[in-house]
Design an enzyme around this catalytic site. Structure first.
Site, PDB file in Angstrom:
ATOM      1  N   GLY A   1       0.807  -1.210   0.000  1.00 48.66           N
ATOM      2  CA  GLY A   1       0.000   0.000   0.000  1.00 48.66           C
ATOM      3  C   GLY A   1       0.846   1.267   0.000  1.00 48.66           C
ATOM      4  O   GLY A   1       0.592   2.195  -0.740  1.00 48.66           O
TER       5      GLY A   1
ATOM      6  N   GLY B   1       1.532   0.835  13.361  1.00 48.95           N
ATOM      7  CA  GLY B   1       0.749  -0.378  13.503  1.00 48.95           C
ATOM      8  C   GLY B   1       1.145  -1.237  14.682  1.00 48.95           C
ATOM      9  O   GLY B   1       0.342  -1.502  15.586  1.00 48.95           O
TER      10      GLY B   1
ATOM     11  N   LYS C   1       9.592   1.359  18.360  1.00 47.00           N
ATOM     12  CA  LYS C   1       9.240   2.482  17.517  1.00 47.00           C
ATOM     13  C   LYS C   1       8.908   1.944  16.130  1.00 47.00           C
ATOM     14  O   LYS C   1       9.299   0.838  15.770  1.00 47.00           O
ATOM     15  CB  LYS C   1      10.404   3.481  17.419  1.00 47.00           C
ATOM     16  CG  LYS C   1      10.790   4.141  18.732  1.00 47.00           C
ATOM     17  CD  LYS C   1      11.969   5.093  18.558  1.00 47.00           C
ATOM     18  CE  LYS C   1      12.359   5.767  19.865  1.00 47.00           C
ATOM     19  NZ  LYS C   1      13.531   6.686  19.696  1.00 47.00           N
TER      20      LYS C   1
ATOM     21  N   GLU D   1       8.845   3.366   7.829  1.00 50.07           N
ATOM     22  CA  GLU D   1       9.105   4.534   6.990  1.00 50.07           C
ATOM     23  C   GLU D   1      10.463   5.177   7.216  1.00 50.07           C
ATOM     24  O   GLU D   1      10.973   5.879   6.335  1.00 50.07           O
ATOM     25  CB  GLU D   1       7.986   5.553   7.206  1.00 50.07           C
ATOM     26  CG  GLU D   1       6.679   5.057   6.611  1.00 50.07           C
ATOM     27  CD  GLU D   1       5.444   5.796   7.106  1.00 50.07           C
ATOM     28  OE1 GLU D   1       4.908   6.611   6.346  1.00 50.07           O
ATOM     29  OE2 GLU D   1       5.011   5.544   8.238  1.00 50.07           O
TER      30      GLU D   1
END
Length: 703
Positions: A233, A500, A654, A658
């Site tokens: 995604g 998430g 953490k 990204e």
């Protein structure tokens, strides 16, 4: 003796399903006898539909129905105007859907779409972002709710007084997510029960259910959305998209189960993109390299349909100690598709510009780029003044330098027609967390079931959540099964913002901890139904932290530049990250390396062009939009340091999805500059731009 569940390698639990082709994706739920839909995009830059002749399409064998703005079901309200498809004749941009053909097969639906005769009243429009655009304005906020404009002190005066200054402009083009699985949905309408079931390729089935319930006037408990397996995604599936609305429209109209799978060529216009950004960065420093001023001004485009402002100046509020600073965003509303999230929105383009400017400042000072970053390490978050929960950027830079063999000064090397240079850049990404719920069951056979409406978009979420559960339960990993991706499961946040695992894992940990306590109070064998416990982190995870929480990292790149062809290739790429506790080294390394590969594409190959005449994205497939392939990717190294941060979540983790793309393009760009002796300030660094900078094939790079 059971192995430790957290912090140890574990293969993906769904791996066998994926490699054998038995993992069902959204379009795989198409039943025998189901129908298929094909959407029809507008072919004008801007205007309105004046007529649609459906006769030829309806006469084709297999065509069941044609939906147009004149007869499509009316939708309820929505806070996302991009979902208001086929509601009126307006065409806000090229590619906006203006019709939908439903047929017995995908081929018949596509043939029917080609047979439609659509007339338009075209209008002049503007799709070009340029410096000084008269339509530029300052929005209230940028993406993520960040204030669009922030200022500390008097940056203009500080810049004017600085002994050493750089004033640089950079440009990042539109970029596209292009997941391996294009957007698809299968919708089934049960008219008798007034119940809707949808299988959707989405990063969050909960938001899709909420949107569909509102649009189609249903209670949420009359809508079931399943996103069990999702083929990537990178942000473009983070909100409901038009395809799922159209699939439900078609199912409601025809009474058939309808599958709609978008062709890749449609994606650039309807599922979001990384907006282009124009950057001006000014840095002022003392002769010893101490920053005195920082100004980062960003201009980006948004659509006339919905405002989305890439928060590219926000990293400048986090990274370096500069007592006087300005970070601001300007937006230009154009006749373009609505931009949206793409992996590390804001941070990826913003840190490309900031870290390139830091390299230019190091060059102006004649100092080590690594040492310059270390010198300007802030004692607290520069913008908010809050203490960092943990910040090990200096450790990442120093360990990365040692692993990479970084030395300063270091001259570029020649290898025949090739020039070889090295570059460095820092990385940052915020630690985000959202409230979630989870449920854990202890079964009489000694196994455990964990339920949470998380979504695995290829990150290994199922596996890591099973590890979190096993660790909290004190049981072997193999005894835990995790069910995700269904709105019938306990509510959870979507997969996005690298939050998430932190969000879902917190709820899973709490539910399993509660289950351990309950089973400890239970005497005798478990009942046939087993024992269960639930958790809701609305209070714990929903509280605002007094700490500034971020992941950090450092990238080192070695790049070769061919002076004959202008081609740049990455020879070595190293990343070192500080991202809390690494819960699974296998899936973590996969995420970090994958993000770094996307960073290679951002630096060297990926770009999209909006044609100023017809208004569409020219590079609309993977033949024209060049993502890195095996030949473009070297042996990438991804490492992390041990970081213990007690201010995060029960796992001490953490987000890592990204941080790996942030800074990669800057490190590569800095290496190209080091090799070629020329600074290129517009991405991607394609052969034509490099040859121009070198003065033509074989040009003298000054080394």
């Amino acid at each position: 003796m059971r192995p430790a569940a957290l912090g140890t390698p574990a293969s993906r639990t769904e791996g066998p399903q994926k490699v054998t082709g038995t993992a069902p994706y959204a379009a795989d739920h198409a039943p025998r006898g189901g129908a298929h839909a094909w959407p029809v995009p507008a072919t004008v830059l801007r205007g309105r539909v004046t007529a649609i002749d459906t006769g030829a399409a309806r006469a084709l064998p297999g065509v069941l129905d044609v939906l147009t703005p004149y007869d499509a079901p009316r939708l309820g309200p929505s806070d996302d105007p991009t979902l208001q498809v086929l509601q009126d004749s307006a065409v806000p941009h090229r590619g906006w859907y203006v019709a939908l053909v439903v047929a017995e097969s995908p081929e018949a639906a596509r043939e029917g779409a080609a047979a439609l005769r659509i007339s338009y009243e075209a209008e002049a429009g503007d799709v070009t972002l340029r410096p000084g655009h008269p339509g530029a304005y300052t929005p209230e906020t940028a993406n993520g709710g960040h204030p669009a404009h922030r200022q500390h002190g008097d940056p203009e005066a500080a810049l004017a007084a600085a002994p050493v200054r750089v004033d640089c402009s950079y440009a990042v083009p539109p970029l596209h997510n292009h997941p391996m699985e294009p957007h698809a949905a299968t919708a089934a309408w049960d008219a008798g029960r007034e119940h809707l079931t949808v299988y959707d390729s989405s990063q969050g089935s909960g938001p899709v259910r909420s949107a569909l319930a509102t649009l189609f006037g249903l209670p949420e408990d009359h809508v079931t959305v399943v996103s069990e397996h999702v083929g990537g995604g990178f942000g473009c599936k983070g909100t409901p998209r038009p395809h799922v609305v159209l699939a439900v429209m078609a199912a409601r109209r025809t009474g058939r189960t309808v599958t709609l799978a978008l062709p890749r060529s449609h994606l650039p216009a309807v599922v979001g993109h990384r907006a282009p950004t124009l950057h001006r960065i000014r840095l002022g420093a003392r002769a010893d390299g101490t920053l005195t001023a920082l100004a980062h001004e960003v201009t980006t485009h948004t659509s006339r349909v919905r405002e989305f402002v890439e928060q590219a100046a926000v990293p400048g509020r986090v990274m370096y100690a500069a007592p006087d600073s300005l970070t601001t965003h300007r937006a230009v509303a154009l006749d373009v598709p609505t931009p949206s999230w793409m992996r590390a929105p804001g941070e990826a383009p913003g840190m490309y510009a900031l870290e390139s400017a830091m390299d230019e400042l190091a060059e102006a000072l004649g100092t080590d780029p690594v040492g310059l970053r270390v010198r300007n390490e802030p004692p607290s978050e520069p913008d908010s003044g809050r203490p960092f929960s943990s910040r090990h950027l200096v450790d990442c830079l120093q360990e990365g330098a040692a692993r990479f063999g970084w030395t300063y000064p270091s001259a570029p090397r020649r290898d025949g027609a090739l020039l070889v240079g090295r570059g460095v850049a820092a990385a940052t990404y915020p630690v985000l967390v959202a409230p979630s719920t989870a449920r854990a069951h202890a079964r009489p056979d000694g196994s455990f079931l964990v339920e949470v409406n998380a979504t695995d978009i290829g990150t290994g979420a199922r596996t890591v959540l099973a590890q979190v559960a096993a660790d909290a339960l004190g049981v072997p990993l193999g005894s835990v099964t995790v069910h995700i991706g269904h709105t019938g499961l306990p509510r959870a946040s979507l997969a996005g913002g690298s939050c998430g695992t932190a969000s879902w894992g917190w709820a899973v940990h709490d539910a399993c901890t509660a289950l351990v306590a309950r089973t400890a109070r239970h005497h005798g064998p478990l009942p046939d139904a087993g024992l269960s416990a639930s958790a809701d982190t609305a209070q714990s995870a929903g509280q605002k932290s007094p700490y500034a929480r971020h992941a950090f990292g450092a990238h080192f790149a070695e790049v070769q530049v061919d002076t004959v062809t202008g081609e740049a290739r990455v020879r070595r790429l190293l990343g070192v990250f500080a991202a809390g506790r690494i819960l699974n080294p296998v899936t973590a390394r996969s995420q970090l390396v994958g993000a770094m590969v996307m960073g290679i594409g951002m630096a060297l190959t990926e770009q999209s062009t909006l044609d100023p005449v017809h208004g569409g994205f020219v590079e609309s497939d993977l033949a024209a939009y060049h993502v890195p392939v095996h030949a473009d990717v070297p042996d990438i190294e991804a490492h992390w340091i041990e970081e213990h941060d007690k201010h995060l979540n029960p796992m001490g983790s953490k987000g890592i999805g990204e941080i790996g793309i942030v800074g990669t393009a800057a490190a590569i760009g800095n290496a190209v500059c080091h090799a070629a002796g020329r600074r290129l300030r517009e991405l991607p660094l394609t052969p034509d731009r490099i040859l121009t900078a070198l003065g033509g094939p074989g040009g003298n790079p000054g080394v």
